[in-house]
Design an enzyme around this catalytic site. Structure first.
Site, short mmCIF file in Angstrom:
data_model
loop_
_atom_site.label_atom_id
_atom_site.label_comp_id
_atom_site.label_asym_id
_atom_site.label_seq_id
_atom_site.Cartn_x
_atom_site.Cartn_y
_atom_site.Cartn_z
N ARG A 123 3.16 3.39 2.35
CA ARG A 123 2.10 3.28 3.36
C ARG A 123 1.52 1.86 3.37
O ARG A 123 2.23 0.90 3.09
CB ARG A 123 1.04 4.35 3.09
N ASN A 160 -6.39 13.90 -8.13
CA ASN A 160 -6.07 13.17 -6.91
C ASN A 160 -7.36 12.42 -6.55
O ASN A 160 -8.26 12.99 -5.92
CB ASN A 160 -5.65 14.11 -5.78
N TYR A 172 -0.56 14.24 5.63
CA TYR A 172 -0.99 15.09 4.51
C TYR A 172 -0.53 16.54 4.63
O TYR A 172 -0.78 17.33 3.72
CB TYR A 172 -2.51 15.02 4.36
N ARG A 180 -6.90 17.06 8.60
CA ARG A 180 -6.91 15.61 8.45
C ARG A 180 -5.49 15.04 8.49
O ARG A 180 -4.66 15.35 7.62
CB ARG A 180 -7.53 15.28 7.08
N HIS A 207 -7.90 3.47 -5.21
CA HIS A 207 -7.68 2.05 -4.89
C HIS A 207 -8.94 1.21 -5.05
O HIS A 207 -8.89 0.00 -4.83
CB HIS A 207 -7.17 1.93 -3.44
N GLU A 221 -2.03 11.64 -12.52
CA GLU A 221 -2.51 11.23 -11.19
C GLU A 221 -1.56 11.81 -10.15
O GLU A 221 -0.34 11.71 -10.30
CB GLU A 221 -2.51 9.70 -11.12
N ALA A 237 -9.14 8.07 -1.94
CA ALA A 237 -9.40 6.64 -1.69
C ALA A 237 -9.95 5.91 -2.92
O ALA A 237 -9.74 4.70 -3.07
CB ALA A 237 -10.37 6.50 -0.53
N PRO A 292 -12.55 12.12 -2.30
CA PRO A 292 -13.16 12.18 -0.97
C PRO A 292 -12.17 12.50 0.16
O PRO A 292 -11.02 12.06 0.13
CB PRO A 292 -13.75 10.78 -0.77
N ASN A 293 -12.67 13.25 1.09
CA ASN A 293 -11.97 13.62 2.33
C ASN A 293 -10.88 14.68 2.15
O ASN A 293 -10.32 15.17 3.12
CB ASN A 293 -11.38 12.38 3.04
N ARG A 303 -2.76 0.64 -0.52
CA ARG A 303 -2.61 1.92 -1.25
C ARG A 303 -1.66 1.79 -2.44
O ARG A 303 -1.47 2.72 -3.21
CB ARG A 303 -2.12 3.02 -0.32
N HIS A 308 -0.79 12.33 -5.81
CA HIS A 308 -1.09 12.05 -4.40
C HIS A 308 -0.17 12.90 -3.54
O HIS A 308 1.02 13.02 -3.84
CB HIS A 308 -0.86 10.57 -4.08
N LEU A 309 -0.72 13.43 -2.47
CA LEU A 309 0.08 14.23 -1.54
C LEU A 309 1.11 13.35 -0.84
O LEU A 309 2.28 13.71 -0.70
CB LEU A 309 -0.83 14.87 -0.50
N SER A 310 0.66 12.19 -0.38
CA SER A 310 1.54 11.29 0.37
C SER A 310 2.17 10.28 -0.58
O SER A 310 1.70 10.08 -1.71
CB SER A 310 0.72 10.55 1.44
C1 DQA Z 1 -4.15 10.31 -1.17
C2 DQA Z 1 -3.70 8.89 -0.83
C3 DQA Z 1 -4.88 7.94 -0.74
O1 DQA Z 1 -4.42 6.63 -0.44
C4 DQA Z 1 -5.83 8.39 0.35
O2 DQA Z 1 -6.97 7.56 0.40
C5 DQA Z 1 -6.21 9.83 0.24
C6 DQA Z 1 -5.21 10.81 -0.20
C7 DQA Z 1 -3.00 11.33 -1.14
O3 DQA Z 1 -3.17 12.42 -1.68
O4 DQA Z 1 -1.94 11.04 -0.58
O5 DQA Z 1 -7.32 10.20 0.59
O6 DQA Z 1 -4.69 10.31 -2.49
#
Ligand code: DQA
Length: 146
Positions: free
Chosen positions: A108, A75, A24, A19, A81, A99, A78, A11-12, A112, A101-103
Site C-alpha cells: 500500500r 492490530n 479490509y 470501512r 505507523h 502484530e 494507524a 482505531p477505526n 504504511r 494487519h488485515l491488509s
Molecule cells: C491495518 C493497516 C493500517 O495501515 C491501517 O491504518 C488500519 C488497518 C490493517 O489491519 O490492515 O487501520 O492495521
C-alpha cells in the site's frame, strides 16, 4: 487455569465491514471477535478481545495485561505507523506480542511500510484478512505449550 490472550484492535477497526471493503473485506469486528473466540477455544485459550479509538486506553489495557495475560495479539491499525508510546508499553510488559494487519501494508502507501511495533514483536502477519488473527492465535498456542 487456561491461558488468556489479549487481542487488541486500534482505531477505526470498529468500522470494519463498512470501512473500505475493497481493502479490509466485508467481515465486521464482531465477526473477527467470533473467529478469535472459536480459534481460542479450539486451542484451550481464553480470548479477551477489545477495540478502542483512544490511544491512552489501549496503553492502559496493555499495562493491565502484565501478570494477567500470556500474550498480546495486536492490530494497532494507524498507530502502527505513528506510536512510540504503544511500542514502549508493549516492551514494558514483557509479554510475547504478535502484530497482525488485515491488509498487506507493504503493498500500500509508503507510510504504511514502517511499523513501530514490529521490532518488539515475535512475528508480523499482514494481508491474510481474518486468517491472520487465526494464525496468530494458533502460533500463541504452540508458543505457550513450549
Ligand atoms: C491495518 C493497516 C493500517 O495501515 C491501517 O491504518 C488500519 C488497518 C490493517 O489491519 O490492515 O487501520 O492495521
Amino acid at each position: 487455569m487456561p491461558h488468556t490472550l489479549l487481542v487488541l484492535n486500534g482505531p477505526n477497526l470498529n468500522l470494519l465491514g463498512a470501512r473500505e471493503p475493497a481493502t479490509y473485506g466485508h467481515e465486521t469486528l464482531d465477526d473477527i471477535a467470533a473467529i478469535c473466540e472459536r480459534t481460542g477455544a479450539e486451542h484451550g485459550l481464553e480470548i479477551d478481545f477489545r477495540q478502542t479509538n483512544h490511544e491512552g486506553q489501549l496503553i492502559d489495557w496493555i499495562h493491565q495485561a502484565r501478570g494477567r495475560c500470556a500474550g498480546i495479539l495486536i492490530n494497532p491499525a494507524a498507530w502502527t505507523h505513528t506510536s512510540v508510546a504503544i511500542r514502549d508499553a508493549l516492551a514494558a510488559v514483557e509479554l510475547p506480542v504478535i502484530e497482525v494487519h488485515l491488509s498487506n501494508v507493504h503493498a500500500r502507501e509508503e507510510f504504511r511500510r514502517h511499523s513501530f511495533v514490529s521490532g518488539i514483536a515475535v512475528g508480523v502477519i499482514a494481508g491474510l484478512g481474518s486468517d491472520g488473527y487465526r494464525a496468530g492465535i494458533r502460533h500463541f498456542s504452540k508458543l505457550l505449550k513450549g
